[in-house]
Scaffold this motif. Structure first.
Motif, short mmCIF file in Angstrom:
data_model
loop_
_atom_site.label_atom_id
_atom_site.label_comp_id
_atom_site.label_asym_id
_atom_site.label_seq_id
_atom_site.Cartn_x
_atom_site.Cartn_y
_atom_site.Cartn_z
N GLN A 1 21.15 -10.40 -13.03
CA GLN A 1 21.00 -9.23 -12.34
C GLN A 1 19.85 -9.48 -11.63
N ARG A 2 19.16 -10.04 -11.93
CA ARG A 2 17.56 -9.45 -11.64
C ARG A 2 17.65 -10.53 -10.14
N VAL A 3 18.41 -12.30 -10.25
CA VAL A 3 18.72 -12.31 -9.02
C VAL A 3 19.77 -12.03 -7.91
N GLY A 4 20.66 -11.54 -8.70
CA GLY A 4 21.53 -11.06 -7.79
C GLY A 4 20.80 -9.78 -6.99
N LEU A 5 20.14 -8.57 -7.52
CA LEU A 5 19.66 -7.85 -7.18
C LEU A 5 19.39 -7.62 -5.69
N VAL A 6 18.25 -9.02 -5.68
CA VAL A 6 17.44 -9.65 -4.12
C VAL A 6 18.82 -10.34 -3.67
N HIS A 7 19.68 -10.85 -3.93
CA HIS A 7 20.88 -11.53 -3.19
C HIS A 7 21.86 -9.87 -1.76
N ALA A 8 21.35 -8.90 -2.97
CA ALA A 8 22.09 -7.64 -2.35
C ALA A 8 21.28 -7.52 -1.19
N LEU A 9 19.92 -7.36 -2.01
CA LEU A 9 18.93 -6.53 -0.78
C LEU A 9 19.30 -7.88 0.59
N ALA A 10 19.53 -9.45 0.51
CA ALA A 10 19.30 -9.90 1.56
C ALA A 10 20.42 -9.95 1.97
N THR A 11 22.16 -10.22 1.49
CA THR A 11 22.68 -9.23 2.55
C THR A 11 23.05 -7.93 3.17
N SER A 12 22.26 -7.01 2.74
CA SER A 12 22.09 -5.73 2.74
C SER A 12 21.75 -6.06 3.88
N THR A 13 20.81 -6.42 4.12
CA THR A 13 19.72 -6.90 5.20
C THR A 13 20.25 -7.62 6.47
N ALA A 14 21.39 -8.17 6.29
CA ALA A 14 21.85 -9.55 7.10
C ALA A 14 23.29 -8.12 7.87
N VAL A 15 23.76 -7.24 6.80
CA VAL A 15 24.36 -6.08 7.87
C VAL A 15 23.77 -5.26 8.87
N GLY A 16 22.31 -4.71 8.12
CA GLY A 16 21.91 -4.41 8.90
C GLY A 16 21.59 -5.19 10.57
#
Length: 312
Positions: free
Chosen positions: A109-124
């Protein structure tokens, strides 16, 4: 040879606890979503493996294609269309990813949270790219698009780490048929197995779950949950099924079928028989259609008299 700097950073991320409070809060919100049967759909139980990796191909492919078009003059309109397709398809892909993430181990989950932040940044960034393109600021649109592609690459690297290094979506029971030797294995006297209670035994160093039902039938499954290797012998037996104590996956005792997720793969199952007052098991073999081989023999195994074989 020295350890890769990237792997060192990822290992450090797995051990970093400072975001755990955020993880707990987000996990509770995701698990509370009123998805009903849609939760298993998003896990990919119907598909046999996680749905999220399949769904992300659409936004990634669209954005990568847009980046290629942006390298050629006069193709900004077509690139903008692809950026829009990627943005629309990113939402359901993200939902499937969050549903999977909520049922992972803490290090994952720790790695997954950063993964989600990276992809959310990409969406933005891609949203900004599309806005610029609509307003006619094509150079800025291309710049935001390339930044978005960079964020996608980072998120993809973290996703690969989750899938392959941390085995977040792998079938954790897949190796059982390759380890257990052929033939019957004696695992204990019938009296060693209390009625309707899960018992853990071992065959060729492979943990096996054994349950003796009230009617006399004996069932045996691989004991480590296919989702994340949870101990099924510590789970709950009810209505002919066993529920994993870690993440709630439910498996049918008769054949190991995953009745409910997050597990997307069934449990390897065993044929059982009683010989001289002892329980013996062997790995169940299936044909290409998923049916138990040698139906005549399977019928014999279903008899419940002491010296006769019966199917689990």
């Amino acid at each position: 040879m020295r350890q890769s700097r990237v792997l060192w950073l990822l290992d450090l991320l797995e051990r970093e606890p400072r975001a755990d409070a955020v993880i707990n809060a987000v996990r509770k919100e995701v698990q509370a979503l009123p998805l009903g049967d849609g939760r298993d759909f998003l896990h990919g139980r119907w598909l046999g493996h996680p749905l999220h990796p399949l769904m992300v191909q659409v936004p990634i492919g669209s954005w990568l294609s847009a980046a290629v078009l942006d390298l050629y003059p006069g193709r900004s309109r077509e690139a903008g269309l692809l950026v829009g397709v990627g943005l629309v398809s990113a939402a359901p892909a993200a939902l499937a990813g969050w549903v999977d993430w909520a049922e992972l181990h803490r290090q994952q989950q720790r790695v997954g949270l950063v993964h989600a932040l990276a992809t959310s940044t990409a969406v933005g960034l891609y949203a900004a790219s599309l806005t610029c393109r609509v307003k006619g600021r094509h150079a800025a649109g291309r710049a935001y698009g390339f930044l978005g592609m960079t964020a996608v690459a980072l998120g993809g690297m973290l996703g690969g780490h989750l899938a392959y290094r941390q085995a977040s979506g792998a079938n954790h029971a897949e190796e059982v048929p390759h380890i257990v030797t052929e033939g019957w294995h004696r695992i204990g006297a019938v009296t060693d197995f209390p009625v309707d209670r899960p018992v853990r035994r071992s065959v060729d160093d492979v943990p096996v779950l054994v349950v003796r039902e009230t009617g006399g039938a004996i069932h045996a499954l691989a004991e480590r949950c296919s989702h994340l290797a949870g101990p099924l012998s510590a789970g709950t037996v009810r209505d002919g099924c066993v529920q994993c104590p870690w993440h709630g996956s439910v498996f049918r005792l008769s054949d190991g079928w995953n009745v409910r997720g997050p597990a997307t793969a069934p449990q390897p199952s065993f044929d059982t028989r009683i010989s001289e007052g002892h329980v013996e098991i062997r790995l169940r073999q299936h044909d290409r259609n998923g049916q138990v081989r040698d139906e005549a023999e399977a019928g014999q195994r279903r008899t419940k008299t002491g010296a006769h074989e019966h199917g689990s």
